[in-house]
Design an enzyme around this catalytic site. Structure first.
Site, short mmCIF file in Angstrom:
data_model
loop_
_atom_site.label_atom_id
_atom_site.label_comp_id
_atom_site.label_asym_id
_atom_site.label_seq_id
_atom_site.Cartn_x
_atom_site.Cartn_y
_atom_site.Cartn_z
N ALA A 108 0.55 13.35 -0.18
CA ALA A 108 -0.79 13.68 -0.83
C ALA A 108 -0.79 14.72 -1.87
O ALA A 108 -1.58 14.66 -2.63
CB ALA A 108 -1.52 14.12 0.41
N THR B 142 -3.51 15.11 -5.32
CA THR B 142 -4.46 16.53 -5.32
C THR B 142 -5.01 16.87 -6.71
O THR B 142 -6.26 17.04 -6.99
CB THR B 142 -4.16 17.50 -4.47
OG1 THR B 142 -2.94 18.14 -4.86
CG2 THR B 142 -3.98 17.31 -3.11
N GLN C 70 3.73 7.73 -0.12
CA GLN C 70 2.97 7.82 1.34
C GLN C 70 1.41 7.73 0.89
O GLN C 70 0.52 7.73 1.61
CB GLN C 70 3.15 9.33 1.95
CG GLN C 70 4.51 9.71 2.54
CD GLN C 70 4.43 10.98 3.09
OE1 GLN C 70 4.91 11.78 2.26
NE2 GLN C 70 4.46 11.05 4.17
N ILE D 107 -2.10 5.93 -0.91
CA ILE D 107 -2.50 4.60 -0.59
C ILE D 107 -3.68 4.39 -1.95
O ILE D 107 -4.52 3.71 -1.88
CB ILE D 107 -3.39 4.47 0.72
CG1 ILE D 107 -4.32 5.69 0.78
CG2 ILE D 107 -2.39 4.31 1.67
CD1 ILE D 107 -5.01 5.51 2.19
N HIS E 22 2.45 3.34 3.16
CA HIS E 22 1.51 3.48 4.04
C HIS E 22 0.39 2.46 3.60
O HIS E 22 -0.82 2.73 3.96
CB HIS E 22 0.83 4.82 4.13
CG HIS E 22 1.87 5.79 4.96
ND1 HIS E 22 1.94 6.99 4.86
CD2 HIS E 22 2.88 5.78 5.61
CE1 HIS E 22 2.72 7.60 5.45
NE2 HIS E 22 3.61 6.65 6.12
N CYS F 260 -13.78 -11.95 6.61
CA CYS F 260 -13.03 -12.76 5.99
C CYS F 260 -14.07 -14.18 5.26
O CYS F 260 -14.88 -14.47 6.35
CB CYS F 260 -11.84 -13.43 6.80
SG CYS F 260 -11.09 -14.68 6.33
N CYS G 209 -12.79 -17.45 7.38
CA CYS G 209 -12.84 -17.47 8.80
C CYS G 209 -13.77 -16.39 9.53
O CYS G 209 -14.00 -16.31 10.63
CB CYS G 209 -11.27 -17.64 9.64
SG CYS G 209 -10.64 -16.06 9.65
N ASN H 105 6.78 21.24 -3.75
CA ASN H 105 5.77 21.21 -2.92
C ASN H 105 5.04 22.59 -3.00
O ASN H 105 5.87 23.57 -3.06
CB ASN H 105 6.16 20.91 -1.51
CG ASN H 105 4.95 20.48 -0.53
OD1 ASN H 105 4.11 19.59 -1.03
ND2 ASN H 105 4.62 21.08 0.41
N ILE I 96 2.89 20.55 -8.85
CA ILE I 96 3.69 19.31 -9.47
C ILE I 96 3.09 19.18 -11.00
O ILE I 96 4.20 19.04 -11.67
CB ILE I 96 3.05 17.85 -8.71
CG1 ILE I 96 3.85 18.00 -7.46
CG2 ILE I 96 3.64 16.77 -9.61
CD1 ILE I 96 3.63 17.01 -6.50
ZN ZN Z 1 -9.43 -15.15 7.48
#
Ligand code: ZN
Length: 240
Positions: A23, A27, A103, A105, A121, A149, A152, A213, A231
């Site tokens: 994370a 940041t 990690q 996303i 992740h 969806c 479906c 870190n 960083i």
């Molecule tokens: Zn589906």
């Protein structure tokens, strides 16, 4: 030699570099660590209860409401890679084999230009049908309060690895770390298992390991070098 000079020397000497990012990497792009989220989603539920596969299955509508709140999913398009992401992309552009195990996303490593990115992740950028597997892009997810969806009508699951789900890429990630000549851990407090065992295994295999870190972690003694600094500040003083 200063820690910064030592780091530069190891980067210069390594052709295959593995990076484990957490994370803290994002940041400086303005993305808060979701684990510091403090909303009131449901009575007596922790973050790990809410962002879990059990809750998704049990109460998909409530899950999606909390999920949006926690990840501010509507805003995610506005974030840009920072100097840390750009440095790693520049290393790859300079001819090094850089494998990023992240990690995060948020998709920012890919947007910065790195091509070998393992999103351990998962990603916020899409959601898939748990029944027929059909993927749906973020803009579709944004348009529906409880996205279903197209084919479906089952409620979509975010392509994020939820608490209680296995980390599907973990074996590939260990392999990449053990094949590297240098492991950089950037912006991770190494609190989340099994990803935090990657530097443990790399150190055991004798691969030089560097931690960048802000704050110390409980694994600091594993590392050949710990830089407790930002960083961006660290990367702006490195060359490719
Ligand atoms: Zn589906």
């Amino acid at each position: 030699m200063t820690p910064q000079q030592q780091l530069q020397q190891w980067i210069d000497g390594a052709q295959r570099i593995a990076v484990l990012s957490g994370a803290g990497m994002s940041t400086e792009s303005g993305i808060p660590d979701f684990r510091s989220a403090d909303g009131l989603w449901a009575q007596d539920m922790t973050l790990a209860d809410v962002v879990s596969i059990d809750y998704f299955r049990r109460a998909p509508s409530a899950f999606w409401q909390a999920f949006r709140d926690i990840f501010r999913i509507k805003l995610i398009g506005g974030y840009e890679p920072n100097d840390g992401h750009r440095f790693l992309a520049a290393l790859e552009a300079a001819g090094k084999e850089v494998t990023i195990l992240t990690q995060n996303i948020d998709g920012l490593h890919g947007r910065a230009g790195n091509r070998r990115v393992l999103e351990l992740h998962g990603t916020l950028m899409s959601a898939s049908c748990p029944d027929c597997r059909m993927p749906h892009p973020l803009d579709y997810v944004q348009q529906h309060e409880v996205p279903a969806c197209r084919r479906c009508r089952a409620v979509l699951k975010p392509d994020v690895v939820l608490y209680g789900e296995a980390v599907p890429l973990i074996d590939v990630a260990f392999q990449a770390a053990l094949n590297a000549e240098l492991l950089l851990v950037m912006g991770s407090s190494l609190e989340v298992s099994p990803v935090n065992l990657i530097p443990v295994e790399a150190a055991r295999a004798g691969i030089p390991c560097v931690l960048i870190n802000y704050t110390p972690t409980r694994f600091d003694t594993l590392f050949d070098l710990c830089i407790h600094a930002g960083i961006g500040d660290t990367c702006r003083r490195l060359s490719c």
